[in-house]
Scaffold this motif. Structure first.
Motif, short mmCIF file in Angstrom:
data_model
loop_
_atom_site.label_atom_id
_atom_site.label_comp_id
_atom_site.label_asym_id
_atom_site.label_seq_id
_atom_site.Cartn_x
_atom_site.Cartn_y
_atom_site.Cartn_z
N MET A 1 0.82 -1.21 0.00
CA MET A 1 0.00 0.00 0.00
C MET A 1 0.86 1.26 0.00
N MET A 2 1.91 1.29 0.80
CA MET A 2 2.77 2.47 0.83
C MET A 2 3.45 2.70 -0.52
N ILE A 3 3.93 1.63 -1.14
CA ILE A 3 4.56 1.75 -2.46
C ILE A 3 3.55 2.21 -3.50
N MET A 4 2.37 1.61 -3.51
CA MET A 4 1.37 1.94 -4.51
C MET A 4 0.84 3.37 -4.34
N VAL A 5 0.49 3.75 -3.13
CA VAL A 5 -0.06 5.08 -2.88
C VAL A 5 1.00 6.15 -3.16
N GLY A 6 2.22 5.92 -2.71
CA GLY A 6 3.29 6.87 -2.98
C GLY A 6 3.54 7.05 -4.47
N SER A 7 3.51 5.95 -5.21
CA SER A 7 3.70 6.02 -6.66
C SER A 7 2.57 6.77 -7.34
N MET A 8 1.34 6.51 -6.91
CA MET A 8 0.18 7.19 -7.53
C MET A 8 0.22 8.69 -7.26
N VAL A 9 0.59 9.09 -6.05
CA VAL A 9 0.68 10.52 -5.73
C VAL A 9 1.79 11.17 -6.55
N LEU A 10 2.92 10.51 -6.66
CA LEU A 10 4.03 11.05 -7.44
C LEU A 10 3.67 11.18 -8.91
N VAL A 11 3.08 10.15 -9.49
CA VAL A 11 2.69 10.19 -10.91
C VAL A 11 1.62 11.24 -11.16
N THR B 1 1.05 13.94 -9.47
CA THR B 1 1.65 15.26 -9.32
C THR B 1 2.47 15.64 -10.55
N ILE B 2 3.22 14.69 -11.07
CA ILE B 2 3.99 14.95 -12.30
C ILE B 2 3.05 15.23 -13.46
N LEU B 3 1.97 14.45 -13.58
CA LEU B 3 1.01 14.69 -14.66
C LEU B 3 0.31 16.03 -14.51
N ALA B 4 0.04 16.44 -13.29
CA ALA B 4 -0.58 17.75 -13.06
C ALA B 4 0.36 18.86 -13.49
N TYR B 5 1.64 18.68 -13.27
CA TYR B 5 2.63 19.71 -13.64
C TYR B 5 2.86 19.76 -15.14
N THR B 6 2.87 18.58 -15.80
CA THR B 6 3.22 18.53 -17.22
C THR B 6 2.04 18.51 -18.17
N VAL B 7 0.91 17.92 -17.76
CA VAL B 7 -0.21 17.72 -18.67
C VAL B 7 -1.37 18.66 -18.36
N LEU C 1 -4.61 16.82 -10.32
CA LEU C 1 -4.58 17.03 -8.87
C LEU C 1 -5.83 16.47 -8.20
N LEU C 2 -6.89 16.27 -8.97
CA LEU C 2 -8.09 15.63 -8.42
C LEU C 2 -7.77 14.20 -7.97
N LEU C 3 -6.93 13.50 -8.72
CA LEU C 3 -6.53 12.15 -8.32
C LEU C 3 -5.73 12.20 -7.03
N THR C 4 -4.82 13.16 -6.93
CA THR C 4 -4.05 13.32 -5.69
C THR C 4 -4.97 13.60 -4.51
N GLY C 5 -5.96 14.47 -4.72
CA GLY C 5 -6.93 14.76 -3.67
C GLY C 5 -7.76 13.55 -3.28
N PHE C 6 -8.15 12.76 -4.27
CA PHE C 6 -8.92 11.54 -4.00
C PHE C 6 -8.10 10.57 -3.17
#
Length: 69
Positions: A7-17, A19-25, A30-35
């Motif tokens: 869970m820690m690996i998966m959640v951390g990866s999802m937040v990181l991805v 955030t990167i997508l919010a910055y680049t795309v 950021l709605l996914l990060t909030g969810f």
């Protein structure tokens, strides 16, 4: 691998991805990060996480996420 580590690996990866997508795309990612944050908050308060149900069905066991447990 334990449920907690997965869970820690998966959640951390999802937040990181997301955030990167919010910055680049698009900032809409950021709605996914909030969810994810909301789900963590609700899981912490209620003790129920839907993903844990599926991970148990997949054969993962609960365990210690840190070495000093």
């Amino acid at each position: 691998m334990t449920i907690e580590k997965f869970m820690m690996i998966m959640v951390g990866s999802m937040v990181l991805v997301s955030t990167i997508l919010a910055y680049t795309v698009s900032a809409s990612w950021l709605l996914l990060t909030g969810f994810i944050g909301l789900n963590l908050l609700i899981s912490g308060i209620t003790g129920f996480c839907p993903m844990v149900y599926f991970l148990r069905k997949a054969g993962l066991k609960h365990g210690c996420a840190f070495r000093n447990c």
